[in-house]
Structures are given as structure tokens and as C-alpha cells.
Design an enzyme around this catalytic site. Structure first.
Site, short mmCIF file in Angstrom:
data_model
loop_
_atom_site.label_atom_id
_atom_site.label_comp_id
_atom_site.label_asym_id
_atom_site.label_seq_id
_atom_site.Cartn_x
_atom_site.Cartn_y
_atom_site.Cartn_z
N GLY A 299 -5.44 2.24 -13.24
CA GLY A 299 -6.61 1.76 -12.49
C GLY A 299 -7.88 2.23 -13.17
N VAL A 300 -8.60 3.13 -12.51
CA VAL A 300 -9.86 3.65 -13.04
C VAL A 300 -9.68 4.26 -14.43
CG1 VAL A 300 -11.69 5.37 -12.60
CG2 VAL A 300 -10.70 4.10 -10.70
N TYR A 301 -8.53 4.86 -14.69
CA TYR A 301 -8.30 5.51 -15.99
C TYR A 301 -8.00 4.52 -17.12
CZ TYR A 301 -8.57 10.29 -14.16
OH TYR A 301 -9.00 11.47 -13.62
N GLY B 241 -9.69 5.07 -5.80
CA GLY B 241 -8.41 4.39 -5.98
C GLY B 241 -7.33 4.90 -5.05
N ASN C 95 -6.69 13.45 -10.03
CA ASN C 95 -7.45 13.86 -11.21
C ASN C 95 -7.34 15.38 -11.31
OD1 ASN C 95 -9.69 15.10 -9.64
ND2 ASN C 95 -10.02 12.98 -9.00
N ASP D 115 0.87 -1.17 0.00
CA ASP D 115 0.00 0.00 0.00
C ASP D 115 0.91 1.23 0.00
OD1 ASP D 115 -1.68 2.10 0.61
OD2 ASP D 115 -2.69 1.07 2.25
N ILE D 116 0.73 2.08 -0.97
CA ILE D 116 1.64 3.23 -1.09
C ILE D 116 1.55 4.16 0.13
CG2 ILE D 116 0.14 4.83 -2.37
CD1 ILE D 116 2.68 5.25 -4.20
N SER E 145 -2.46 6.00 -13.94
CA SER E 145 -3.47 5.76 -15.00
C SER E 145 -3.85 4.29 -15.21
CB SER E 145 -3.03 6.34 -16.37
OG SER E 145 -2.95 7.74 -16.31
N ASP F 104 -5.87 7.72 -4.97
CA ASP F 104 -6.16 9.10 -4.54
C ASP F 104 -6.99 9.08 -3.24
OD1 ASP F 104 -6.43 11.84 -4.64
OD2 ASP F 104 -7.72 11.89 -6.42
#
Ligand code: ADP
Length: 168
Positions: free
Chosen positions: A120-122, A32, A24, A10-11, A118, A34
Site C-alpha cells: 500500500g503506502v510503502y 492504511g 511501521n 476487510d481484515i 508493503s 494499521d
């Protein structure tokens, strides 16, 4: 000399000077990585984002805030390109990585952890996102001595590791 390596984890728990947030353009938090970073840093992170980025941040650019409750002193934020929305030019993704390292150099950061921006969700195709991350981070001159690519997924991590050994 810069050492580039890969870790599963985990970052938000990394003991480094700065972690990178795949943000974003609104710069007001999100899902995510963020969301995880905002939760771990606490509400002061959003306050500083509002103060420092009243108009958000453009895709591919980077900017910093403090890390507040995170082990990392700084968060370097970059909105990566949204592949799913048609931002498929890989130069945008490269500039996210490059601009984060430029900000890290301005801050005098010695160690930094990156997520796969980018990917993940992107929706950037994962293997390609790994290649762009490793290529760009290996080829960008920087004063940072330790760069860590942090992923949640062991399979992706081994892909990162494989590419890294090609550069070693
Ligand atoms: P983007 O919107 O740029 O695609 P995401 O946060 O959706 O950003 O995903 C970016 C990458 O970060 C993905 O590979 C995702 O699996 C990963 N990720 C999500 N949360 C964490 C976390 N806490 N630590 C490390 N990596 C994470």
C-alpha cells in the site's frame, strides 16, 4: 497440514485467531491497514504497543499484542520494508511473512489472516508483493493450519488465487 487461501474483505472483520498488521517501525499506529486495525481494536491496542514495544520494532521483525475489540484474539505486527524509501530487498519482505508465522507458532495460533504487507503506502509493486507473499507463505514450515490472504481488491485477489492454484 497448512491450507493457504485468498479472500476479498476487510481484515479487521476476519474470524481467525490472529490477524497480521502491516505496521511501521514506530509501532504507534498509522494509515492504511494499521489505522483500520487500531480503530477496530480500540485504544487498548495502542497502550499495549507502547508497553510491549517502547522502542518500536525493526523492519522485517514481528511481535504480538492482543486483539481487544477485534474478532481475532491476537494481532501480529510487522513493519514491512518501505519500497518507496529505497528498502527494495525482497528478503526483508520475506522475513516479515516468516517472522509472523514464527510468532503465530509461539502463540499456538491455528488460523491467521495476512494483508499484502508493503503493497500500500510503502509502494511495493502489487504483482511482485503477491508473488512474494504466496511463495513465502507456501514455503515456510508452520503449525498454523489455515492461512488467509485478505485483500480489499478483487483484481488482486484473483492474482493471488491464480498463484495459489499453481501450488495446489
Ligand atoms: P504498507 O504501509 O505496508 O504498504 P498499507 O496499509 O498501506 O501498508 O497497505 C497494505 C495492503 O493492505 C494494501 O494492499 C492495502 O490495500 C491493504 N489494506 C488496507 N486496509 C485494509 C483492510 N482494512 N483490510 C485488508 N487489506 C487492507
Amino acid at each position: 497440514m497448512t491450507v493457504l487461501n485468498a479472500t476479498v474483505g476487510d481484515i479487521t472483520t476476519q474470524n481467525v485467531d490472529a490477524i497480521v498488521n502491516a505496521a511501521n517501525t514506530r509501532m504507534r499506529g498509522g494509515g492504511g491497514v494499521d489505522g483500520a486495525i487500531h480503530r477496530a481494536a480500540g485504544p487498548s491496542l495502542l497502550e499495549e504497543c507502547i508497553a510491549r514495544f517502547p522502542n518500536g520494532l525493526e523492519t522485517g521483525k514481528a511481535g504480538w499484542t492482543h486483539g481487544f475489540n477485534l474478532p481475532a484474539r491476537f494481532v501480529i505486527h510487522t513493519p514491512g520494508p518501505n519500497y518507496r524509501a529505497g528498502q527494495t530487498d525482497q528478503r526483508l519482505l520475506e522475513s516479515s511473512y516468516r517472522n509472523c508465522l514464527a510468532v503465530a507458532d509461539e502463540l499456538g495460533v491455528d488460523s491467521i489472516a495476512f494483508p499484502l504487507i508493503s503493497a500500500g503506502v510503502y509502494g511495493w509493486p502489487k504483482e511482485d508483493a503477491v508473488k512474494i507473499a504466496v511463495d513465502t507463505l507456501s514455503n515456510t514450515p508452520t503449525q498454523v493450519s489455515q492461512i488467509r490472504i485478505v485483500t480489499l481488491d478483487a483484481h488482486i485477489q484473483s492474482t493471488v488465487q491464480e498463484l495459489l492454484t499453481r501450488y495446489a
